[in-house]
Scaffold this active site. Structure first.
Site: not given
Ligand code: ATP
Length: 304
Positions: A13, A143
């Site tokens: 997203k 989210d």
């Molecule tokens: P958001 O935009 O929802 O805040 P994000 O995109 O910044 O999230 P994610 O890629 O969801 O961040 O990952 C955040 C942290 O979550 C990662 O650094 C990791 O340690 C943990 N994590 C747990 N499960 C997952 C997964 N399936 N994929 C990616 N990261 C994961």
């Protein structure tokens, strides 16, 4: 014969609007956000493993660095939560083929959790309604409910209370990716540090953005993109300011840090403009890598 394995495709997203209210006593912030699901997809395959007890996980694909391959993975947490709530013994292996940038502000972990809910519902023939899936999803993260529905939606509360947004047309994006992620809690903490309490208004839906989406007007959407976390993400990662400037200089209709960053999303007029901007950004040397995507797309969906 029971189904043995299922693959669910789930998108990333971007937030077209992310307005952040004051920090509440529970440490969270009330938000008004406009999500759009875009065409970068993880594939989550869940298979029965009769010879093994419990849930195991493996990560493959382009974006494996930093993804926990254990009980901390949000997809594992989703399966375990359903096992608890539906009183099931789940022996399964989860394989995540990851293309969504990790810790990039694109909700990759939430996406995988949403995909796991859809997969378990199917494998165990639970017949969960959309409301039941959303209820489980909202316990896993703010989210996650949106990653079930996809499309374009307004999120309130912590982002988990969704209303569909009236949006027409397809929007083309160029994404400037960073090799090192940003932690969402540290970006919120920086946002609190940078803003004085008195200047923080209760967040409202940006009506100009909503009208632009209804009118399928990418130029007006580009002019009304807004992210209250952008200053904080740029404060923690000053190089993002240069990335934003370079993209705008090369003709993006609008630019913003996606969610808590560090991905920077540029809205462009069409696919060709996206290709031109991707080439220009790569040649500028200020971004590590770029991806192109379009939205809105559907949320978590069974492939096979
Ligand atoms: P958001 O935009 O929802 O805040 P994000 O995109 O910044 O999230 P994610 O890629 O969801 O961040 O990952 C955040 C942290 O979550 C990662 O650094 C990791 O340690 C943990 N994590 C747990 N499960 C997952 C997964 N399936 N994929 C990616 N990261 C994961």
């Amino acid at each position: 014969m029971p189904v043995k394995s299922v693959t669910v495709r789930v998108p990333a997203k971007v937030n077209l609007q992310l307005s952040v209210g004051p920090r509440e006593s529970d440490g969270y912030h009330n938000l008004v956000t406009v999500f759009q699901a875009i065409s970068i997809f993880d594939e989550v395959t869940v298979s029965f493993t009769p010879a093994q007890s419990g849930v195991s996980i493996s990560i493959t694909g382009e974006q494996t660095h930093g993804v926990p391959a254990d009980a901390n993975n949000l997809a594992v947490k989703a399966v375990e939560l359903i096992a608890k709530e539906y009183d099931l013994n789940i022996d399964a292996h989860i394989e995540i083929k990851k293309a969504i940038p990790v810790a990039g502000g694109m909700a990759g972990g939430s996406a995988d959790a949403a995909a796991a809910i859809v997969a378990i519902d199917y494998l165990y023939s639970l017949g969960m309604t959309r409301e039941e899936m959303t209820e489980v999803a909202s316990q896993l993260g703010s989210d996650v409910p949106f990653m079930l529905s996809g499309g374009t939606a307004i999120g309130t509360g912590h982002g988990e209370q969704l209303t569909a947004a009236l949006s027409r047309g397809t929007y083309h994006w160029v994404l400037a990716l960073s090799t090192v992620g940003l932690s969402t809690p540290s970006v919120y903490a920086e946002c609190d540090r940078l803003r004085s309490e008195s200047e923080i208004a209760e967040p409202q839906t940006n009506e100009l953005l909503m009208q632009a989406l209804l009118a399928a007007d990418p130029k007006a959407v580009g002019a009304n993109l807004i992210n209250d976390l952008q200053a904080a993400a740029c404060s923690l990662r000053p190089a993002l300011r240069l990335v934003l400037d370079v993209g705008q200089e090369y003709g993006a209709l609008g630019a913003l840090v996606s969610g808590s960053g560090p991905t920077v999303a540029f809205l462009v007029s069409d696919e060709e403009a996206g290709l031109d901007l991707a080439v220009a950004l790569t040649a500028s040397g200020v971004v590590g890598s770029v991806a192109r995507a379009y939205g809105p797309v559907a949320g978590a969906k069974i492939l096979s």
